[in-house]
Write a protein that holds these residues in place. Sequence first.
Motif, PDB file in Angstrom:
ATOM      1  N   HIS A  77       0.888  -1.162   0.000  1.00 17.55           N
ATOM      2  CA  HIS A  77       0.000   0.000   0.000  1.00 17.55           C
ATOM      3  C   HIS A  77       0.922   1.206   0.000  1.00 17.55           C
ATOM      4  O   HIS A  77       1.485   1.574   1.031  1.00 17.55           O
ATOM      5  CB  HIS A  77      -0.892  -0.028   1.249  1.00 17.55           C
ATOM      6  CG  HIS A  77      -1.982   0.988   1.230  1.00 17.55           C
ATOM      7  ND1 HIS A  77      -2.971   1.040   2.189  1.00 17.55           N
ATOM      8  CD2 HIS A  77      -2.257   2.003   0.368  1.00 17.55           C
ATOM      9  CE1 HIS A  77      -3.799   2.034   1.919  1.00 17.55           C
ATOM     10  NE2 HIS A  77      -3.381   2.636   0.836  1.00 17.55           N
ATOM     11  N   THR A  78       1.105   1.822  -1.162  1.00 18.33           N
ATOM     12  CA  THR A  78       2.136   2.848  -1.310  1.00 18.33           C
ATOM     13  C   THR A  78       1.560   4.243  -1.071  1.00 18.33           C
ATOM     14  O   THR A  78       0.592   4.396  -0.327  1.00 18.33           O
ATOM     15  CB  THR A  78       2.795   2.757  -2.695  1.00 18.33           C
ATOM     16  OG1 THR A  78       1.870   3.180  -3.712  1.00 18.33           O
ATOM     17  CG2 THR A  78       3.233   1.336  -2.989  1.00 18.33           C
ATOM     18  N   ILE A  79       2.133   5.241  -1.700  1.00 21.12           N
ATOM     19  CA  ILE A  79       1.698   6.623  -1.488  1.00 21.12           C
ATOM     20  C   ILE A  79       0.926   7.130  -2.706  1.00 21.12           C
ATOM     21  O   ILE A  79       0.916   6.512  -3.767  1.00 21.12           O
ATOM     22  CB  ILE A  79       2.887   7.541  -1.154  1.00 21.12           C
ATOM     23  CG1 ILE A  79       3.959   7.445  -2.244  1.00 21.12           C
ATOM     24  CG2 ILE A  79       3.462   7.183   0.200  1.00 21.12           C
ATOM     25  CD1 ILE A  79       5.163   8.339  -2.000  1.00 21.12           C
ATOM     26  N   HIS A  80       0.301   8.261  -2.541  1.00 18.23           N
ATOM     27  CA  HIS A  80      -0.652   8.779  -3.517  1.00 18.23           C
ATOM     28  C   HIS A  80      -0.043   8.922  -4.917  1.00 18.23           C
ATOM     29  O   HIS A  80       0.891   9.690  -5.126  1.00 18.23           O
ATOM     30  CB  HIS A  80      -1.162  10.140  -3.042  1.00 18.23           C
ATOM     31  CG  HIS A  80      -2.523  10.481  -3.573  1.00 18.23           C
ATOM     32  ND1 HIS A  80      -3.133  11.688  -3.335  1.00 18.23           N
ATOM     33  CD2 HIS A  80      -3.404   9.760  -4.311  1.00 18.23           C
ATOM     34  CE1 HIS A  80      -4.312  11.703  -3.919  1.00 18.23           C
ATOM     35  NE2 HIS A  80      -4.498  10.534  -4.512  1.00 18.23           N
ATOM     36  N   PRO A  84       2.388   2.943  -9.728  1.00 19.32           N
ATOM     37  CA  PRO A  84       3.094   2.439 -10.920  1.00 19.32           C
ATOM     38  C   PRO A  84       4.613   2.475 -10.784  1.00 19.32           C
ATOM     39  O   PRO A  84       5.306   1.593 -11.307  1.00 19.32           O
ATOM     40  CB  PRO A  84       2.613   3.372 -12.038  1.00 19.32           C
ATOM     41  CG  PRO A  84       1.286   3.870 -11.567  1.00 19.32           C
ATOM     42  CD  PRO A  84       1.444   4.027 -10.088  1.00 19.32           C
ATOM     43  N   ALA A  85       5.143   3.490 -10.081  1.00 17.90           N
ATOM     44  CA  ALA A  85       6.595   3.589  -9.900  1.00 17.90           C
ATOM     45  C   ALA A  85       7.105   2.473  -9.000  1.00 17.90           C
ATOM     46  O   ALA A  85       8.118   1.823  -9.295  1.00 17.90           O
ATOM     47  CB  ALA A  85       6.953   4.956  -9.323  1.00 17.90           C
ATOM     48  N   VAL A  86       6.405   2.241  -7.891  1.00 17.90           N
ATOM     49  CA  VAL A  86       6.791   1.161  -6.977  1.00 17.90           C
ATOM     50  C   VAL A  86       6.655  -0.192  -7.677  1.00 17.90           C
ATOM     51  O   VAL A  86       7.532  -1.060  -7.565  1.00 17.90           O
ATOM     52  CB  VAL A  86       5.939   1.198  -5.701  1.00 17.90           C
ATOM     53  CG1 VAL A  86       6.231  -0.004  -4.812  1.00 17.90           C
ATOM     54  CG2 VAL A  86       6.179   2.493  -4.930  1.00 17.90           C
ATOM     55  N   GLY A 106      -8.870   9.250  -9.249  1.00 14.16           N
ATOM     56  CA  GLY A 106      -8.148  10.357  -8.635  1.00 14.16           C
ATOM     57  C   GLY A 106      -6.688  10.035  -8.431  1.00 14.16           C
ATOM     58  O   GLY A 106      -5.795  10.813  -8.775  1.00 14.16           O
ATOM     59  N   ASP A 107      -6.420   8.861  -7.890  1.00 15.64           N
ATOM     60  CA  ASP A 107      -5.053   8.431  -7.597  1.00 15.64           C
ATOM     61  C   ASP A 107      -4.205   8.356  -8.862  1.00 15.64           C
ATOM     62  O   ASP A 107      -3.069   8.834  -8.892  1.00 15.64           O
ATOM     63  CB  ASP A 107      -5.116   7.057  -6.921  1.00 15.64           C
ATOM     64  CG  ASP A 107      -3.763   6.533  -6.481  1.00 15.64           C
ATOM     65  OD1 ASP A 107      -3.067   7.240  -5.738  1.00 15.64           O
ATOM     66  OD2 ASP A 107      -3.414   5.404  -6.879  1.00 15.64           O
ATOM     67  N   ALA A 108      -4.749   7.773  -9.928  1.00  7.79           N
ATOM     68  CA  ALA A 108      -3.964   7.518 -11.135  1.00  7.79           C
ATOM     69  C   ALA A 108      -3.899   8.695 -12.090  1.00  7.79           C
ATOM     70  O   ALA A 108      -2.891   8.902 -12.766  1.00  7.79           O
ATOM     71  CB  ALA A 108      -4.540   6.310 -11.882  1.00  7.79           C
ATOM     72  N   GLY A 112      -1.008  11.063  -9.812  1.00  8.35           N
ATOM     73  CA  GLY A 112      -0.257   9.943 -10.372  1.00  8.35           C
ATOM     74  C   GLY A 112      -0.210   9.888 -11.880  1.00  8.35           C
ATOM     75  O   GLY A 112       0.299   8.913 -12.453  1.00  8.35           O
ATOM     76  N   GLY A 113      -0.709  10.911 -12.547  1.00  7.20           N
ATOM     77  CA  GLY A 113      -0.785  10.874 -14.005  1.00  7.20           C
ATOM     78  C   GLY A 113       0.546  10.627 -14.690  1.00  7.20           C
ATOM     79  O   GLY A 113       0.643   9.835 -15.639  1.00  7.20           O
TER      80      GLY A 113
END
Length: 343
Positions: A77-80, A84-86, A106-108, A112-113
């Motif tokens: 469970h990563t950060i906002h 995708p990076a993790v 919202g997140d992606a 996170g775009g």
Amino acid sequence: MSVIATVAPEVPVKLHKTDFQSDQEVRWCPGCGDYAILAAAQQVFAKLGVPRHKYVMVSGIGCSSRFPYYVNTYGFHTIHGRAPAVATGIKMANPDLHVWVITGDGDALSIGGNHLIHALRRNVDLKILLFNNRIYGLTKGQYSPTSEVGKVTKSTPFGSLDQPVNPISLALAAEATFVARTADIYIPHMQDILTQAAAHKGSVFIEILQNCIIFNDGAFKDTTDRAMRDDKQVMLEHGKPLVYGKNRDRGLRQRGLDLEVVELGKNGVTEKDLLVHDAFAESQALAYVLSRVEDPVPMGIFRNVTRSSFETRAHAQIAAMKEKFGPGNLDKLLKGGETWMVK
């Protein structure tokens, strides 16, 4: 010390849905579409016969991002916005793992775009599931990047002025090699797409239309409601003409660079005049045009093409450089070249 560079062959194991249910209480609002998505994913994972220790669920922030707690596999469970990076790091470190990214609109598509776009364009072998409910649910009902123009929310009391993001168009423009759309209430359809996505080697992007019963109930009612969905959506089937309607009497015909709705039997129009869907076309041009159609809403796989994945290319490059220059010496690297002492 090098990272794992080879992918071991899979040895199918017999599993059941219950094997993928964790000991955590599933805590979403009663009636939330996330329950159906979770159940569908657990069913598919069990049928694939992949051992649980080879799965990793990665999420960011939002209601959907509780997913890793509820699936009995490895999870982060990563950060906002950074899922995708993790996930890319995990896949690079161990290509043998099956890495699934769970995110929301919202997140992606907001913070996170950038991470989403680059994971897709690199063709990292990630299965990205975007739960789209057109709202920020976890933070109690603010408008999101996919909210429609004029949407009244707590953060847009006089209506949103933003042009919404089209997730499918974005994924296709970023060169994702597998792009699809389904809905939380279409369980068999969703399971079929998840199964095909699992078999794909490369960047997968699946938009799942998901209902937020508390803060945006009925966001996709015009598309998915049983009484009208046959007239409001067209199912994408490879090699078949784009026909839809309760009476199967309408379809999509290509007209220049656009698609137009036509009525079969009128003015001599037949199924032969309709666009035949090609999910395996190398160019994403027609898939992109199809993604811009809003009435009817296309459902299914827009694109499914084969290209080498990022981690495959990266590990091949590492192996080639080792062959050419040797394994290398970290101590020599750190102390060589232009270095200086900080006192």
